[in-house]
Design a protein around this motif. Structure first.
Motif, PDB file in Angstrom:
ATOM      1  N   LEU A 106       0.824  -1.208   0.000  1.00  0.00           N
ATOM      2  CA  LEU A 106       0.000   0.000   0.000  1.00  0.00           C
ATOM      3  C   LEU A 106       0.860   1.260   0.000  1.00  0.00           C
ATOM      4  N   VAL A 107       1.929   1.276   0.765  1.00  0.00           N
ATOM      5  CA  VAL A 107       2.830   2.437   0.781  1.00  0.00           C
ATOM      6  C   VAL A 107       3.430   2.648  -0.598  1.00  0.00           C
ATOM      7  N   ALA A 108       3.870   1.583  -1.230  1.00  0.00           N
ATOM      8  CA  ALA A 108       4.457   1.697  -2.572  1.00  0.00           C
ATOM      9  C   ALA A 108       3.414   2.209  -3.561  1.00  0.00           C
ATOM     10  N   PHE A 109       2.203   1.702  -3.485  1.00  0.00           N
ATOM     11  CA  PHE A 109       1.145   2.129  -4.402  1.00  0.00           C
ATOM     12  C   PHE A 109       0.789   3.588  -4.171  1.00  0.00           C
ATOM     13  N   CYS A 110       0.624   3.976  -2.914  1.00  0.00           N
ATOM     14  CA  CYS A 110       0.230   5.348  -2.597  1.00  0.00           C
ATOM     15  C   CYS A 110       1.298   6.347  -3.005  1.00  0.00           C
ATOM     16  N   SER A 111       2.560   6.019  -2.807  1.00  0.00           N
ATOM     17  CA  SER A 111       3.615   6.965  -3.160  1.00  0.00           C
ATOM     18  C   SER A 111       3.696   7.150  -4.666  1.00  0.00           C
ATOM     19  N   VAL A 112       3.321   6.150  -5.430  1.00  0.00           N
ATOM     20  CA  VAL A 112       3.303   6.279  -6.884  1.00  0.00           C
ATOM     21  C   VAL A 112       2.106   7.108  -7.322  1.00  0.00           C
ATOM     22  N   SER A 113       0.970   6.941  -6.664  1.00  0.00           N
ATOM     23  CA  SER A 113      -0.244   7.602  -7.109  1.00  0.00           C
ATOM     24  C   SER A 113      -0.413   9.011  -6.545  1.00  0.00           C
ATOM     25  N   ILE A 114       0.466   9.458  -5.652  1.00  0.00           N
ATOM     26  CA  ILE A 114       0.303  10.766  -5.027  1.00  0.00           C
ATOM     27  C   ILE A 114       0.602  11.903  -6.007  1.00  0.00           C
ATOM     28  N   ALA A 115       1.679  11.821  -6.760  1.00  0.00           N
ATOM     29  CA  ALA A 115       2.072  12.898  -7.667  1.00  0.00           C
ATOM     30  C   ALA A 115       1.964  12.437  -9.113  1.00  0.00           C
TER      31      ALA A 115
END
Length: 108
Positions: A20-29
């Motif tokens: 989830l952290v990896a996915f969220c950091s990709v989808s944030i910007a």
């Protein structure tokens, strides 16, 4: 032959959290291309880049522009501007594209 050992719930939750952290950091910007930036400028959603660059360069007189990008983070458009000061220090500035408000100014 290896014996089957069930995974512990903590280990499973830990792996899920990493995913989830990896996915969220990709989808944030999200970087915007020139066509999208032009469309947003014409619609009055964002300020002209030239105006925000002047504002950034006024903070560091004599600095040279290294890079400028328009990004969307959490539904907010942000210009990320990298400068090289006369002292030879690289600075990264984040300016809210709609208002010109300085969000971040850090040594890069």
């Amino acid at each position: 032959m290896k014996a089957f050992l069930p995974r512990s719930p903590a280990r499973t939750v830990g792996r899920l959290a990493l995913v989830l952290v990896a996915f969220c950091s990709v989808s944030i910007a999200r970087d915007l291309d020139q066509d999208e930036a032009l469309r947003l400028r014409q619609q009055g959603v964002i300020m002209p880049l030239e105006q925000l660059l002047k504002q950034a360069l006024d903070l560091y007189p004599g600095a040279k522009l290294l890079e400028a990008e328009l990004e969307e983070k959490h539904d907010v458009y942000i210009y990320e501007v990298e400068l090289l000061t006369v002292e030879g220090v690289a600075r990264e500035l984040h300016l809210e594209a709609a208002t010109g408000r300085l969000i971040k100014d850090k040594e890069d």
